[in-house]
Write a protein that holds these residues in place. Structure first.
Motif, PDB file in Angstrom:
ATOM      1  N   LEU A 450       6.714  15.027  45.426  1.00 51.97           N
ATOM      2  CA  LEU A 450       6.609  14.733  46.859  1.00 51.97           C
ATOM      3  C   LEU A 450       5.850  15.820  47.596  1.00 51.97           C
ATOM      4  N   GLY A 451       6.093  17.080  47.232  1.00 50.96           N
ATOM      5  CA  GLY A 451       5.386  18.176  47.885  1.00 50.96           C
ATOM      6  C   GLY A 451       3.885  18.110  47.660  1.00 50.96           C
ATOM      7  N   VAL A 452       3.458  17.775  46.426  1.00 50.67           N
ATOM      8  CA  VAL A 452       2.031  17.646  46.140  1.00 50.67           C
ATOM      9  C   VAL A 452       1.418  16.496  46.934  1.00 50.67           C
ATOM     10  N   LEU A 453       2.141  15.372  47.011  1.00 52.62           N
ATOM     11  CA  LEU A 453       1.635  14.237  47.777  1.00 52.62           C
ATOM     12  C   LEU A 453       1.518  14.561  49.264  1.00 52.62           C
ATOM     13  N   VAL A 454       2.489  15.304  49.796  1.00 56.70           N
ATOM     14  CA  VAL A 454       2.430  15.693  51.208  1.00 56.70           C
ATOM     15  C   VAL A 454       1.241  16.620  51.459  1.00 56.70           C
ATOM     16  N   CYS A 456      -1.574  16.730  49.781  1.00 55.37           N
ATOM     17  CA  CYS A 456      -2.791  15.917  49.723  1.00 55.37           C
ATOM     18  C   CYS A 456      -2.962  15.099  51.002  1.00 55.37           C
ATOM     19  N   LYS A 457      -1.869  14.514  51.496  1.00 53.41           N
ATOM     20  CA  LYS A 457      -1.950  13.696  52.696  1.00 53.41           C
ATOM     21  C   LYS A 457      -2.339  14.525  53.908  1.00 53.41           C
ATOM     22  N   LEU A 511      14.377  14.815  52.393  1.00 50.33           N
ATOM     23  CA  LEU A 511      14.288  13.734  53.376  1.00 50.33           C
ATOM     24  C   LEU A 511      13.098  13.938  54.302  1.00 50.33           C
ATOM     25  N   GLY A 512      12.799  15.209  54.614  1.00 48.89           N
ATOM     26  CA  GLY A 512      11.630  15.483  55.442  1.00 48.89           C
ATOM     27  C   GLY A 512      10.328  15.095  54.756  1.00 48.89           C
ATOM     28  N   LEU A 513      10.229  15.378  53.467  1.00 49.17           N
ATOM     29  CA  LEU A 513       9.035  14.980  52.721  1.00 49.17           C
ATOM     30  C   LEU A 513       8.893  13.459  52.673  1.00 49.17           C
ATOM     31  N   VAL A 514      10.006  12.760  52.485  1.00 52.34           N
ATOM     32  CA  VAL A 514       9.973  11.294  52.467  1.00 52.34           C
ATOM     33  C   VAL A 514       9.503  10.758  53.816  1.00 52.34           C
ATOM     34  N   ALA A 515       9.992  11.345  54.914  1.00 53.16           N
ATOM     35  CA  ALA A 515       9.598  10.889  56.254  1.00 53.16           C
ATOM     36  C   ALA A 515       8.102  11.104  56.485  1.00 53.16           C
ATOM     37  N   ILE A 516       7.570  12.238  56.025  1.00 52.00           N
ATOM     38  CA  ILE A 516       6.141  12.513  56.212  1.00 52.00           C
ATOM     39  C   ILE A 516       5.294  11.502  55.440  1.00 52.00           C
ATOM     40  N   LEU A 517       5.710  11.186  54.227  1.00 53.48           N
ATOM     41  CA  LEU A 517       4.936  10.239  53.423  1.00 53.48           C
ATOM     42  C   LEU A 517       5.071   8.807  53.913  1.00 53.48           C
TER      43      LEU A 517
END
Length: 537
Positions: A450-454, A456-457, A511-517
């Protein structure tokens, strides 16, 4: 081309070759997965049923819908329009009307039969079930043939195509459900389904002939010609207050009705399963769960028409900005989402009442309310509905930047990657679920993923924001307002997730990473750049 058959075959191959390659890869995955499963099949239980749904039925349904859209030309038309969905550019081919109707039906029928036979013999089916060989393929072919005939026929009223298709295809769906319920012999089903195909061909030939000669009736004008009072009626003012409103109306007429039309066609088929569900709560709630996922799922198919550039000189030279053109499509997507969900919210209670399942659903819902409390249950239901609405709208708009770029290779490449993902995700997920070490490793690496995806986004969003600022495609006010709205949406979603799901085993940062994605940003922000790239090339 030397023959009509080759010309029409080239049409399908050239436009959908990457999709066909992905489907061939899906069949290879099925065959490989069967080789890895020893024994005659899966022992039928709830776990095997879920695995079978993930590995076979989910991709099979997506593949069937894709082929239905390809061979009816439904991926490039408007279901709710009066005009035929048969491409008008093909009417100029030096071929007969019989060839224009017959060859797409033959190619589509062949593809449907091959899809079923390959799935029947290559997939791992639950043991203990007598799976027919021929009549499901014939049912798929007849369903495709009638869908082609009904979508190629011109109609006198907008939306009439959807009504006719729902009624007629609902009859065919009822025949299949009754056959499954009463275990009809295969010769009986063949006798019922086989005559449907030539009748559908005759109807399709008539439909193409009418569309080819431009015979598109308009029943809305008929009342205006009758009676002496028609001349003295005041004319309605159809002026728009701004170019943006006019463009939003135009986008709704061209694309906004596609999703409600697709949902209206599928709902009777899905809700009809409640009639044969019996006293099985798991099956009833499984059907309802599938119905609730229908709008987001079909939005992925409707997005193929929403994201089309359609950047004709008439639109490209209009005195409106690229931001206004994009805003019109976003507004049309909002109304399309609301219309689709209105159909679901009206149809589900009616289907529960007619099937006699409403009392069981109400009893189960009462138990949940007693366990968690009325306020929490209401908030959770509203959040689920809001999440499904947002997911539907997101599916419609998140790929706009692909189509508006005007580059066909980008659109086809995205379709190919999507089909490859759908074909591969089922077997991969099943292998992970079957191995505890793989599940543990995936869970431990989940925050890192999730951190890598955030990262990149956010990197992509930052680059896009700089490009938008330098090119002045949108004003500084829109940039700042959009950023503030995105931050507010992320914080609101994070607060809701924390209230609902936070436990000692679920850290807040996850949960914060999920919300950002979850909240769209980069792809939606790239839409003005893609449109400008296409509009000014």
């Amino acid at each position: 081309m030397r023959s009509p058959a080759l010309a029409i075959a080239w049409e399908f191959r050239q436009r959908h070759r990457w999709g066909f390659i992905a489907l061939a890869g899906y069949l290879v995955v099925l065959a490989t997965f069967k080789l890895l499963i020893p024994g005659p099949g899966l022992t039928f239980n709830m776990d095997s049923a879920e695995r079978f749904g993930v590995v076979v039925m989910g991709p099979l349904t997506a593949t069937f819908m894709y082929l239905l859209g390809v061979f009816t030309f439904g991926l490039s038309g408007d279901l709710a329009a009066r005009q035929s969905m048969y491409p008008a550019r093909m009417f100029t081919l030096p071929v007969s009307t019989a060839a224009l109707a017959g060859w797409p039906m033959l190619y589509g029928s062949t593809a449907m039969m091959l899809l079923w036979l390959a799935t029947r013999f290559l997939a791992v089916w639950p043991s203990g079930f007598d799976i027919p060989v021929i009549w499901p393929a014939l049912a798929a072919v007849s369903l495709l043939a009638w869908t082609q005939a009904l979508t190629w026929m011109p109609y006198g009223l907008p939306g009439l195509r959807v009504i006719v298709a729902v009624l007629w295809l609902g009859v065919m769906d009822s025949i299949v459900l009754l056959a499954v319920q009463y275990k009809a012999p295969e010769p009986v089903m063949l006798a019922i389904l086989a005559p449907q195909i030539p009748i559908a061909y005759v109807a399709a030939r008539i439909a193409v002939a009418r569309a080819r000669r431009g015979d598109v009736p308009d029943w809305r004008r008929a009342p205006a010609r009758r009676g002496p009072l028609a001349a003295v009626r005041p004319r309605r003012q159809d002026d728009f207050s701004s170019p943006g409103r006019a463009q939003a109306w135009f986008e709704w007429r061209r694309h906004g009705r596609s999703l409600p039309a697709l949902v209206a066609i599928l709902l009777p088929f899905e809700l009809a399963l409640l009639l044969v569900a019996g006293d099985t709560p798991a099956l009833v709630f499984g059907i309802l769960f599938g119905v609730l996922l229908t709008p987001p799922f079909m939005a992925a198919f409707a997005a193929a028409t929403v994201r089309q550039a359609n950047l004709t000189p008439f639109i490209a030279t209009r005195p409106v900005t690229s931001a206004t053109l994009i805003g019109a499509r976003l507004n049309a997507a909002i109304w399309s989402t609301l219309a689709a969900w209105l159909l679901v919210l009206v149809a589900v209670p009616l289907a529960l009442g007619l099937s006699g399942q409403s009392s069981m659903v109400i009893a189960r819902a009462s138990r949940v309310i007693d366990a968690v409390g009325t306020p929490r249950a209401i908030v959770f239901a509203l959040l689920c509905l809001a999440g499904l609405l947002a997911a539907t709208w997101k599916q419609l708009v998140q790929s706009l930047y692909l189509g508006l770029s005007g580059r066909e290779w980008i659109v086809k490449g995205s379709v190919f990657l999507t089909l490859v993902f759908l074909a591969a995700i089922g077997p991969i997920a099943l292998r992970i679920l079957e191995h505890s070490d793989a599940r543990t490793a995936l869970w431990n690496a989940f925050p890192l993923i999730l951190g890598v995806l955030v990262c990149c986004k956010m990197s992509a969003a930052g680059w896009i924001a700089v490009r938008l600022y330098r090119t002045r495609l949108v004003s500084d006010r829109i940039l700042v307002t959009g950023a503030v709205c995105w931050v507010v949406a992320v914080l609101a979603l994070y607060g809701l997730l924390t209230w609902l799901l936070f436990t000692p085993f679920m850290p807040r940062y996850l949960l914060g990473l999920v919300a950002i994605l979850a909240v769209p940003l980069a792809r939606l922000s790239a839409t003005p750049l893609a449109l400008a790239w296409n509009r000014h090339r």
